[in-house]
Every structure is written in structure tokens, then in C-alpha cells.
Design a protein around this motif. Structure first.
Motif, PDB file in Angstrom:
ATOM      1  N   TRP A 163       6.526   9.112  16.430  1.00 20.95           N
ATOM      2  CA  TRP A 163       5.692   8.895  15.264  1.00 20.95           C
ATOM      3  C   TRP A 163       6.324   9.386  13.962  1.00 20.95           C
ATOM      4  N   LEU A 164       7.515   9.993  14.052  1.00 19.66           N
ATOM      5  CA  LEU A 164       8.203  10.401  12.822  1.00 19.66           C
ATOM      6  C   LEU A 164       8.868   9.190  12.191  1.00 19.66           C
ATOM      7  N   PRO A 165       8.676   9.005  10.856  1.00 15.84           N
ATOM      8  CA  PRO A 165       9.280   7.826  10.201  1.00 15.84           C
ATOM      9  C   PRO A 165      10.793   7.932  10.101  1.00 15.84           C
TER      10      PRO A 165
ATOM     11  N   HIS B  13       3.248  17.579  -6.828  1.00 17.51           N
ATOM     12  CA  HIS B  13       3.329  16.913  -5.523  1.00 17.51           C
ATOM     13  C   HIS B  13       2.653  15.539  -5.553  1.00 17.51           C
ATOM     14  N   LEU B  14       2.273  15.080  -6.732  1.00 25.23           N
ATOM     15  CA  LEU B  14       1.611  13.778  -6.847  1.00 25.23           C
ATOM     16  C   LEU B  14       2.496  12.628  -6.392  1.00 25.23           C
ATOM     17  N   TYR B  15       3.803  12.799  -6.454  1.00 26.25           N
ATOM     18  CA  TYR B  15       4.703  11.739  -6.025  1.00 26.25           C
ATOM     19  C   TYR B  15       4.492  11.383  -4.552  1.00 26.25           C
ATOM     20  N   GLN B  16       3.885  12.314  -3.789  1.00 25.75           N
ATOM     21  CA  GLN B  16       3.616  12.051  -2.374  1.00 25.75           C
ATOM     22  C   GLN B  16       2.344  11.232  -2.178  1.00 25.75           C
ATOM     23  N   GLY B  17       1.506  11.151  -3.193  1.00 24.41           N
ATOM     24  CA  GLY B  17       0.230  10.459  -3.079  1.00 24.41           C
ATOM     25  C   GLY B  17      -0.931  11.405  -3.305  1.00 24.41           C
ATOM     26  N   PHE B  18      -2.149  10.885  -3.150  1.00 19.21           N
ATOM     27  CA  PHE B  18      -3.343  11.699  -3.388  1.00 19.21           C
ATOM     28  C   PHE B  18      -3.480  12.819  -2.364  1.00 19.21           C
ATOM     29  N   GLY B  19      -3.042  12.575  -1.143  1.00 20.05           N
ATOM     30  CA  GLY B  19      -3.094  13.616  -0.123  1.00 20.05           C
ATOM     31  C   GLY B  19      -2.190  14.784  -0.463  1.00 20.05           C
TER      32      GLY B  19
ATOM     33  N   ARG C 241      -2.474   9.716   5.302  1.00 16.48           N
ATOM     34  CA  ARG C 241      -1.515   8.616   5.380  1.00 16.48           C
ATOM     35  C   ARG C 241      -2.110   7.455   6.165  1.00 16.48           C
ATOM     36  N   ALA C 242      -2.836   7.761   7.222  1.00 19.88           N
ATOM     37  CA  ALA C 242      -3.434   6.714   8.051  1.00 19.88           C
ATOM     38  C   ALA C 242      -4.479   5.914   7.283  1.00 19.88           C
ATOM     39  N   ILE C 243      -5.192   6.558   6.360  1.00 22.05           N
ATOM     40  CA  ILE C 243      -6.227   5.843   5.595  1.00 22.05           C
ATOM     41  C   ILE C 243      -5.683   5.291   4.281  1.00 22.05           C
ATOM     42  N   GLY C 244      -4.366   5.407   4.078  1.00 23.81           N
ATOM     43  CA  GLY C 244      -3.726   4.749   2.946  1.00 23.81           C
ATOM     44  C   GLY C 244      -3.727   5.501   1.641  1.00 23.81           C
ATOM     45  N   LEU C 245      -3.899   6.820   1.666  1.00 23.38           N
ATOM     46  CA  LEU C 245      -3.953   7.593   0.427  1.00 23.38           C
ATOM     47  C   LEU C 245      -2.671   8.368   0.157  1.00 23.38           C
ATOM     48  N   ASN C 246      -1.675   8.178   1.015  1.00 29.46           N
ATOM     49  CA  ASN C 246      -0.439   8.946   0.854  1.00 29.46           C
ATOM     50  C   ASN C 246       0.759   8.106   1.233  1.00 29.46           C
ATOM     51  N   LEU C 247       1.888   8.396   0.585  1.00 33.88           N
ATOM     52  CA  LEU C 247       3.128   7.783   0.986  1.00 33.88           C
ATOM     53  C   LEU C 247       3.615   8.424   2.280  1.00 33.88           C
ATOM     54  N   THR C 248       4.547   7.769   2.945  1.00 34.36           N
ATOM     55  CA  THR C 248       5.220   8.375   4.085  1.00 34.36           C
ATOM     56  C   THR C 248       6.264   9.340   3.558  1.00 34.36           C
ATOM     57  N   VAL C 249       6.118  10.604   3.897  1.00 38.01           N
ATOM     58  CA  VAL C 249       7.014  11.637   3.381  1.00 38.01           C
ATOM     59  C   VAL C 249       8.087  11.946   4.418  1.00 38.01           C
ATOM     60  N   MET C 250       9.348  11.808   4.007  1.00 41.34           N
ATOM     61  CA  MET C 250      10.477  12.144   4.864  1.00 41.34           C
ATOM     62  C   MET C 250      11.092  13.441   4.327  1.00 41.34           C
TER      63      MET C 250
ATOM     64  N   PRO D 179       0.819  -1.218   0.000  1.00 41.78           N
ATOM     65  CA  PRO D 179       0.000   0.000   0.000  1.00 41.78           C
ATOM     66  C   PRO D 179       0.854   1.270   0.000  1.00 41.78           C
ATOM     67  N   LEU D 180       0.226   2.371  -0.402  1.00 39.63           N
ATOM     68  CA  LEU D 180       0.935   3.647  -0.435  1.00 39.63           C
ATOM     69  C   LEU D 180       1.499   4.017   0.930  1.00 39.63           C
ATOM     70  N   SER D 181       0.725   3.799   1.981  1.00 38.41           N
ATOM     71  CA  SER D 181       1.147   4.217   3.312  1.00 38.41           C
ATOM     72  C   SER D 181       2.365   3.453   3.807  1.00 38.41           C
ATOM     73  N   GLN D 182       2.673   2.310   3.193  1.00 35.11           N
ATOM     74  CA  GLN D 182       3.842   1.534   3.569  1.00 35.11           C
ATOM     75  C   GLN D 182       5.048   1.837   2.685  1.00 35.11           C
ATOM     76  N   GLN D 183       4.868   2.752   1.756  1.00 32.36           N
ATOM     77  CA  GLN D 183       5.967   3.222   0.931  1.00 32.36           C
ATOM     78  C   GLN D 183       6.407   4.596   1.426  1.00 32.36           C
ATOM     79  N   SER D 184       7.617   4.973   1.095  1.00 34.76           N
ATOM     80  CA  SER D 184       8.129   6.259   1.575  1.00 34.76           C
ATOM     81  C   SER D 184       8.824   7.004   0.450  1.00 34.76           C
ATOM     82  N   VAL D 185       8.911   8.314   0.626  1.00 37.47           N
ATOM     83  CA  VAL D 185       9.628   9.164  -0.330  1.00 37.47           C
ATOM     84  C   VAL D 185      10.346  10.246   0.469  1.00 37.47           C
ATOM     85  N   ALA D 186      11.589  10.515   0.109  1.00 42.82           N
ATOM     86  CA  ALA D 186      12.391  11.529   0.779  1.00 42.82           C
ATOM     87  C   ALA D 186      12.527  12.748  -0.115  1.00 42.82           C
TER      88      ALA D 186
END
Length: 270
Positions: free
Chosen positions: A268-270, A213-219, A145-154, A61-68
Motif C-alpha cells: 500500500w506504499l505509493p 504543510h498545506l502542500y500535502q493537502g487539507f489533511g 487520502r482515501a476520501i480525497g482530501l490529501n495528496l499522496t505523500v512520499m 483529484p488530490l488523492s491521485q496527485q503526489s508530492v515527495a
């Protein structure tokens, strides 16, 4: 109240911005806008769309992926520093290009709010806009991010070196300068000259902001479209671009430097 709302939804066109009627000049301005964004944020938007599609096709899922956002470019400290500074210079040049093209077209810098006559007011407005967008924006990110519509952004993945904080601040300033000048000041001014209405121009500017900013997800897309609507309308009514640059720089500085300092400290910070 109704009249105020109507005025906010359709602000008057500022003085000094005339609609171009000559077909040849209109064509030239249209080509100019396409060229500017084909090498800047329009291209970034296309790349972000591909990045999002790639993320959606992954088995997790998106929420389990990350982008820096700020990453090291080399294992050699000096080379990495130079890479980071070149990125800052590129963004500053993008914004300067937009200012130069408007200047060459006869648009006064004061008419878009890049003069220095209201520094105190611009700073205060920038702080207010940063608070208006920054705090709700963080809450919105955590929810999507909690509902799975966004990647984890670092916001930063730079090594803990002496130049990390200064470079992150410079990156924040360069990002804000390039985005607000090109996506708000330059684009909406050019669209006004082509006869576009304020609401239509604002919508295009905001969707463009969301696209890269789409690379971060729908959020990331939705949140930045909302930011674009608020910031763009503020500029349409005030014509103070420095306020937007200040606000955006504050948000990015807090995100970049705050994350670098608090990672590993705040649970809670990744």
C-alpha cells in the motif's frame, strides 16, 4: 478534574519571562518576529498555500496527485549529496537563529528547555509524544487520502545510494530542530513578552505549523495543527523543548527511512 482541565487549558506563565511594556522595544520585537518568519516558516507557509491552490486547479483529484518530501537535486551523486547537506545546514541555522535571538534578549536556554539537565526525562517524554502523534497521524493520513482530501505523500524519493539513510536521519533531525525551536520555543516566548495569552499564542503557533504543510493537502494542514496544539501545550506546561525535538525527529526518521526501505515491499506504499 475540572480544576485540572482548567489548568491544562490555561497554564501559568513561567517565571523569568516578563512582558515588555516599552513601546519601542515592543515594536522591535514585533518586527523581529515578522522578519524571522518572513524568511523561514512563514514564507514556507505562503509557498505551501500556492502549492495547494495549484493542486486544486489540476484536472485530477488530490488523492491521485503526489508530492515527495526528500528529492534528488542532481543526477551527479556527490553534487546531490552536497545539496542535501546544505538543506540540513539551512534548517539547523534557522533553529540556531531563534535560539540566538532569545539568548541576546536575555532568555536563559534552561527556561525554554534546551539545557542538558534532564536528558533522560526529555528522551522518555519525546518517545511518548512520538507514539502519541505518530500512530494516530498515520491512520489520519490514510483516511483523509482515501476520501480525497490529501495528496499522496512520499517521504523520500532519493536514489538508493550509500548515503541515503544517513542523510534522511540528518534531515529528520534538522527539520525537528528548526520547527520546534522557531514555531514553539521562539515564537511563543516572544508572544509572551508581547503580552499574548497562552491559548492565543498556542493557536497561532499551531496554525503556522499547519500552514507550511498545506502542500500535502487539507489533511496535512489539520493533522499538523493538531500536532502543534499537543506539542505546544506540552511545552507550555513543561518548558522542555528537547522533548519536542526528540519526538519530532523520531516521527520523521521513521517516516523518511522507513518509507525508503519499505517502498516496493509493502503493497500500500505509493
Amino acid at each position: 478534574m475540572t480544576n485540572r482541565l482548567r489548568s491544562w487549558l490555561a497554564p501559568a506563565r513561567p517565571d523569568g519571562i516578563e512582558t515588555i511594556t516599552d513601546p519601542a522595544r515592543r515594536r522591535a520585537v514585533g518586527i523581529e518576529v515578522l522578519l524571522v518568519f518572513s524568511i523561514t516558516f512563514g514564507l514556507s507557509g505562503a509557498r505551501s498555500l500556492l502549492s495547494l491552490l495549484n493542486s486544486l486547479l489540476q484536472p485530477v483529484p488530490l488523492s491521485q496527485q503526489s508530492v515527495a518530501l526528500n528529492v534528488s537535486r542532481s543526477q551527479l551523486g556527490l553534487i546531490d549529496l552536497l545539496y542535501q547537506l546544505l538543506g540540513v545546514v539551512q534548517l539547523l541555522a534557522w533553529g540556531a537563529l531563534g535560539v540566538y535571538l532569545l539568548y541576546r534578549a536575555g532568555v536563559r536556554l534552561s527556561s525554554i528547555g534546551l539545557d542538558r539537565t534532564r536528558r533522560g526525562r526529555d528522551l522518555a517524554s519525546g518517545v511518548g509524544l512520538a507514539a502519541l502523534i505518530g500512530v494516530p497521524g498515520l491512520v489520519f493520513y490514510l483516511v483523509v487520502r482515501a476520501i480525497g482530501l490529501n495528496l499522496t505523500v512520499m517521504p523520500s524519493a532519493l536514489d538508493d545510494v550509500w548515503w541515503r539513510a544517513p542523510v534522511l536521519v540528518l534531515s529528520a533531525i534538522a527539520n525537528s530542530w528548526a520547527e520546534e525551536v522557531l514555531v514553539v520555543g521562539y515564537l511563543i516566548t516572544r508572544l509572551r513578552q508581547l503580552g499574548w495569552g497562552e491559548n492565543r499564542s498556542l493557536l497561532l503557533s499551531s496554525v503556522l505549523r499547519g500552514s507550511y504543510h498545506l502542500y500535502q493537502g487539507f489533511g496535512g494542514f489539520v493533522g499538523n495543527v493538531v500536532m502543534g496544539l499537543v506539542y505546544g501545550r506540552f511545552w507550555q506546561r513543561s518548558q522542555r523543548l528537547w522533548a519536542l525535538v526528540v519526538a519530532h525527529a523520531l516521527i520523521d526518521t521513521v517516516a523518511f527511512v522507513g518509507y525508503a526501505l519499505l517502498k516496493g515491499v509493502v503493497p500500500w506504499l505509493p
